[in-house]
Design a protein around this motif. Sequence first.
Motif, PDB file in Angstrom:
ATOM      1  N   ASN A  17      -2.642  -8.711  -7.992  1.00  0.00           N
ATOM      2  CA  ASN A  17      -3.711  -8.991  -7.014  1.00  0.00           C
ATOM      3  C   ASN A  17      -4.726  -7.861  -6.906  1.00  0.00           C
ATOM      4  OD1 ASN A  17      -3.229  -7.287  -4.378  1.00  0.00           O
ATOM      5  ND2 ASN A  17      -1.209  -7.870  -5.139  1.00  0.00           N
ATOM      6  N   GLN A  18      -4.392  -6.678  -7.406  1.00  0.00           N
ATOM      7  CA  GLN A  18      -5.316  -5.563  -7.283  1.00  0.00           C
ATOM      8  C   GLN A  18      -6.113  -5.297  -8.559  1.00  0.00           C
ATOM      9  OE1 GLN A  18      -1.879  -3.551  -5.088  1.00  0.00           O
ATOM     10  NE2 GLN A  18      -3.561  -2.170  -4.652  1.00  0.00           N
ATOM     11  N   CYS A  19      -5.737  -5.990  -9.642  1.00  0.00           N
ATOM     12  CA  CYS A  19      -6.484  -5.736 -10.880  1.00  0.00           C
ATOM     13  C   CYS A  19      -6.972  -7.000 -11.593  1.00  0.00           C
ATOM     14  CB  CYS A  19      -5.659  -4.874 -11.839  1.00  0.00           C
ATOM     15  SG  CYS A  19      -4.220  -5.678 -12.545  1.00  0.00           S
ATOM     16  N   ASN A 179       8.241  -6.183  -4.514  1.00  0.00           N
ATOM     17  CA  ASN A 179       7.626  -4.877  -4.275  1.00  0.00           C
ATOM     18  C   ASN A 179       7.825  -4.467  -2.815  1.00  0.00           C
ATOM     19  OD1 ASN A 179       5.673  -2.682  -5.055  1.00  0.00           O
ATOM     20  ND2 ASN A 179       4.504  -3.593  -3.381  1.00  0.00           N
ATOM     21  N   GLU A 180       8.194  -3.225  -2.591  1.00  0.00           N
ATOM     22  CA  GLU A 180       8.270  -2.638  -1.234  1.00  0.00           C
ATOM     23  C   GLU A 180       8.728  -3.657  -0.192  1.00  0.00           C
ATOM     24  OE1 GLU A 180       4.351  -0.929  -0.600  1.00  0.00           O
ATOM     25  OE2 GLU A 180       4.971   0.916  -1.569  1.00  0.00           O
ATOM     26  N   ILE A 181       9.972  -4.062  -0.318  1.00  0.00           N
ATOM     27  CA  ILE A 181      10.477  -5.150   0.528  1.00  0.00           C
ATOM     28  C   ILE A 181      10.398  -4.789   2.023  1.00  0.00           C
ATOM     29  CG2 ILE A 181      12.919  -4.445   0.300  1.00  0.00           C
ATOM     30  CD1 ILE A 181      13.420  -7.615   0.048  1.00  0.00           C
ATOM     31  N   VAL A 372       8.404   3.954  -9.264  1.00  0.00           N
ATOM     32  CA  VAL A 372       7.471   2.994  -9.852  1.00  0.00           C
ATOM     33  C   VAL A 372       6.088   3.050  -9.197  1.00  0.00           C
ATOM     34  CG1 VAL A 372       9.270   1.465 -10.755  1.00  0.00           C
ATOM     35  CG2 VAL A 372       8.388   1.079  -8.449  1.00  0.00           C
ATOM     36  N   GLU A 373       5.915   3.969  -8.248  1.00  0.00           N
ATOM     37  CA  GLU A 373       4.588   4.237  -7.684  1.00  0.00           C
ATOM     38  C   GLU A 373       4.572   5.643  -7.125  1.00  0.00           C
ATOM     39  OE1 GLU A 373       2.723   1.568  -4.882  1.00  0.00           O
ATOM     40  OE2 GLU A 373       3.676  -0.163  -5.818  1.00  0.00           O
ATOM     41  N   ASN A 374       3.471   6.350  -7.413  1.00  0.00           N
ATOM     42  CA  ASN A 374       3.218   7.663  -6.849  1.00  0.00           C
ATOM     43  C   ASN A 374       1.817   8.026  -7.336  1.00  0.00           C
ATOM     44  OD1 ASN A 374       3.657  10.965  -7.922  1.00  0.00           O
ATOM     45  ND2 ASN A 374       3.839  10.432  -5.778  1.00  0.00           N
ATOM     46  N   SER A 428      -7.858  -0.949  -3.531  1.00  0.00           N
ATOM     47  CA  SER A 428      -6.808  -0.420  -2.654  1.00  0.00           C
ATOM     48  C   SER A 428      -6.178  -1.551  -1.848  1.00  0.00           C
ATOM     49  CB  SER A 428      -7.441   0.612  -1.718  1.00  0.00           C
ATOM     50  OG  SER A 428      -6.717   0.704  -0.524  1.00  0.00           O
ATOM     51  N   ALA A 429      -4.846  -1.496  -1.723  1.00  0.00           N
ATOM     52  CA  ALA A 429      -4.152  -2.536  -0.956  1.00  0.00           C
ATOM     53  C   ALA A 429      -4.472  -2.412   0.529  1.00  0.00           C
ATOM     54  CB  ALA A 429      -2.649  -2.430  -1.168  1.00  0.00           C
ATOM     55  N   SER A 430      -4.488  -1.181   1.055  1.00  0.00           N
ATOM     56  CA  SER A 430      -4.683  -1.049   2.493  1.00  0.00           C
ATOM     57  C   SER A 430      -6.136  -1.238   2.887  1.00  0.00           C
ATOM     58  CB  SER A 430      -4.169   0.309   2.988  1.00  0.00           C
ATOM     59  OG  SER A 430      -4.790   1.353   2.286  1.00  0.00           O
ATOM     60  N   SER A 431      -7.078  -0.680   2.125  1.00  0.00           N
ATOM     61  CA  SER A 431      -8.472  -0.724   2.581  1.00  0.00           C
ATOM     62  C   SER A 431      -9.348  -1.697   1.795  1.00  0.00           C
ATOM     63  CB  SER A 431      -9.076   0.674   2.498  1.00  0.00           C
ATOM     64  OG  SER A 431      -9.266   1.034   1.146  1.00  0.00           O
ATOM     65  N   LYS A 435     -13.420   2.656  -3.986  1.00  0.00           N
ATOM     66  CA  LYS A 435     -13.677   4.098  -3.895  1.00  0.00           C
ATOM     67  C   LYS A 435     -12.378   4.909  -3.871  1.00  0.00           C
ATOM     68  CE  LYS A 435     -16.417   7.017  -0.893  1.00  0.00           C
ATOM     69  NZ  LYS A 435     -16.868   7.114   0.495  1.00  0.00           N
ATOM     70  N   LYS A 436     -11.300   4.287  -3.398  1.00  0.00           N
ATOM     71  CA  LYS A 436     -10.018   4.986  -3.346  1.00  0.00           C
ATOM     72  C   LYS A 436      -9.347   4.802  -4.704  1.00  0.00           C
ATOM     73  CE  LYS A 436      -5.972   5.507  -0.424  1.00  0.00           C
ATOM     74  NZ  LYS A 436      -5.059   4.894   0.533  1.00  0.00           N
ATOM     75  N   ARG A 437      -9.500   5.806  -5.554  1.00  0.00           N
ATOM     76  CA  ARG A 437      -9.096   5.659  -6.953  1.00  0.00           C
ATOM     77  C   ARG A 437      -7.833   6.455  -7.265  1.00  0.00           C
ATOM     78  NH1 ARG A 437     -13.498   3.683  -9.888  1.00  0.00           N
ATOM     79  NH2 ARG A 437     -15.360   3.479  -8.593  1.00  0.00           N
ATOM     80  N   TYR A 438      -6.961   5.858  -8.071  1.00  0.00           N
ATOM     81  CA  TYR A 438      -5.714   6.516  -8.461  1.00  0.00           C
ATOM     82  C   TYR A 438      -5.650   6.779  -9.962  1.00  0.00           C
ATOM     83  CZ  TYR A 438      -3.535   5.385  -3.926  1.00  0.00           C
ATOM     84  OH  TYR A 438      -3.223   5.312  -2.589  1.00  0.00           O
ATOM     85  N   GLY A 439      -6.588   6.201 -10.725  1.00  0.00           N
ATOM     86  CA  GLY A 439      -6.380   6.054 -12.162  1.00  0.00           C
ATOM     87  C   GLY A 439      -6.574   7.277 -13.031  1.00  0.00           C
TER      88      GLY A 439
HETATM   89  C1  BG6 Z   1       1.879   0.603  -2.128  1.00  0.00           C
HETATM   90  C2  BG6 Z   1       1.623  -0.743  -2.741  1.00  0.00           C
HETATM   91  O1  BG6 Z   1       2.183   0.395  -0.795  1.00  0.00           O
HETATM   92  O2  BG6 Z   1       0.850   1.522  -2.072  1.00  0.00           O
HETATM   93  C3  BG6 Z   1       0.416  -0.816  -3.646  1.00  0.00           C
HETATM   94  O3  BG6 Z   1       2.755  -1.222  -3.432  1.00  0.00           O
HETATM   95  C4  BG6 Z   1      -0.696   0.025  -3.065  1.00  0.00           C
HETATM   96  O4  BG6 Z   1       0.069  -2.159  -3.806  1.00  0.00           O
HETATM   97  C5  BG6 Z   1      -0.229   1.464  -2.993  1.00  0.00           C
HETATM   98  O5  BG6 Z   1      -1.907  -0.082  -3.740  1.00  0.00           O
HETATM   99  C6  BG6 Z   1      -1.286   2.463  -2.562  1.00  0.00           C
HETATM  100  O6  BG6 Z   1      -1.859   2.060  -1.359  1.00  0.00           O
HETATM  101  P1  BG6 Z   1      -3.417   1.896  -1.182  1.00  0.00           P
HETATM  102  O7  BG6 Z   1      -3.581   1.354   0.153  1.00  0.00           O
HETATM  103  O8  BG6 Z   1      -3.991   3.257  -1.328  1.00  0.00           O
HETATM  104  O9  BG6 Z   1      -3.884   0.979  -2.261  1.00  0.00           O
END
Ligand code: BG6
Length: 475
Positions: A17-19, A179-181, A372-374, A428-431, A435-439
């Motif tokens: 859903n985010q890409c 994901n993140e139950i 699996v996420e950081n 971004s999932a939250s916002s 602009k909030k980039r992780y890549g």
């Molecule tokens: C996790 C989610 O909670 O955090 C991801 O599994 C999400 O979907 C990630 O993108 C980072 O959070 P955000 O709000 O910065 O996209």
Amino acid sequence: MKMFPKNFLWGGAVAANQCEGAWQENGRGPSNLDMVPYGERRFDVCSGKLKPEKLDENAVFPARIAIDYYHRYKEDIKLFAEMGFKVFRFSISWTRIFPSGSEAEPNEAGLRFYEDVIDECLSYGIEPLVTICHFDVPVHLIETIGAWKSREMIGCYLKLCQVLFQRFKGKVKYWITFNEINMVLHMPYVSSGVNFEPGENIIQTKYQAAHHELIASAKAVMMAHEIDPSFQVGCMLAAGNMYPYSCQPADVWESIVKDRENYLFIDVQSKGYYPSYGLKMFERMGIQLQKEPEDDQILLDGTTDFISLSYYNSSVASGDPKMQATAVGNVFPSIENPYLETSDWGWQIDPLGLRITLNSLYDRYQKPLFIVENGLGAVDQVEEDGMIYDDYRIGYLREHIKAMKDAIEQDGVELIGYTSWGCIDLISASSGEMKKRYGYIYVDKDNDGNGSLKRIRKASFYWYKKVIESNGEIL
Ligand code: BG6
């Protein structure tokens, strides 16, 4: 001395859903995330307070186009391969496979898309890690049965699992059921398609929905092992330990209580039963789970093979009700930690917290762990020479990888892999922001949807390539 195991799985992670975008292509049906708007009403929709139908006409929905990975996955996976990825974590958009969630037969075009993605990965020697449900829920199931509020969802979810397991056995080994139950407690609409009617007993609904997901997860694990005994199936926790604000016993106690809110889910998925503190909490809160007689056995029989987690930050709790949780983190309320720096979005940066979290999970479960996420959500700038010098991101990742090393080498934690979040910029999932980039890979798109979608390698791209090449020795 070599710190990381020889076959350590280095890679990156994304969610459909985010890409993907392409929300109506090749028979895909609408999902909850397609209905989550950008802007100030976003949080109310995410938390289930505001139904998307109540939004005004000009609401903008970032997931519908996202970064158009649906059409560009070959180019993107090629870039992941160039970095040397050993594993790529992605999720399935449920409504590409079952557009309404209740069809008897899957949509072949949707399956073919994921088959192509998987084959593309395998052609580069990249192991696919598939999240069956990263928050997606078909809108039709929300409207007709209230999504995970209803036990009927278990059957719908298992139908999806069966199709995926059958189709991709022999190609996919690693699966994550949800994901993140634990996110159902914090973002019920986003994570589970659950929103609330006026006067509804919200906490009862959330735990009932969680129970359905836990049963679905356990049944999926059993089904996976039946279809292919070599499948490795994991649960997934939005992790990050809770620290006591001080050494006052009341603060220490509160931090334990808050940690248990999250552990409860993994206790069930990993040990196979609700922990005693959870049952007492239900009693105190007046929560009465509706269970079927076979449920306890299902939970016991369907424990996961490994535990996966996301880690962005630690949190702080106090026993003093006057202490307000003012820090912003991954939707978990926390008091500000004066010893930590924060990201551009106020998330508290705590690499040692990752070692602490890994140790807590390993002590508790003694099962292989998989991060699996950081990662660091930050504002990136394309310079005149066309480059993005994201040293801040490299610094963040370097310190977190060192913490992983310590956990493996000093503490004996069994860590099998690391897929940093948003290896290519995504929404971004939250916002809902771009602009909030992780890549490691920049995507030319802004918050308003302008941009060519061109992909550009950042400085961190070349850095991560070396990290992988050296198996974590060159940081
Ligand atoms: C996790 C989610 O909670 O955090 C991801 O599994 C999400 O979907 C990630 O993108 C980072 O959070 P955000 O709000 O910065 O996209």
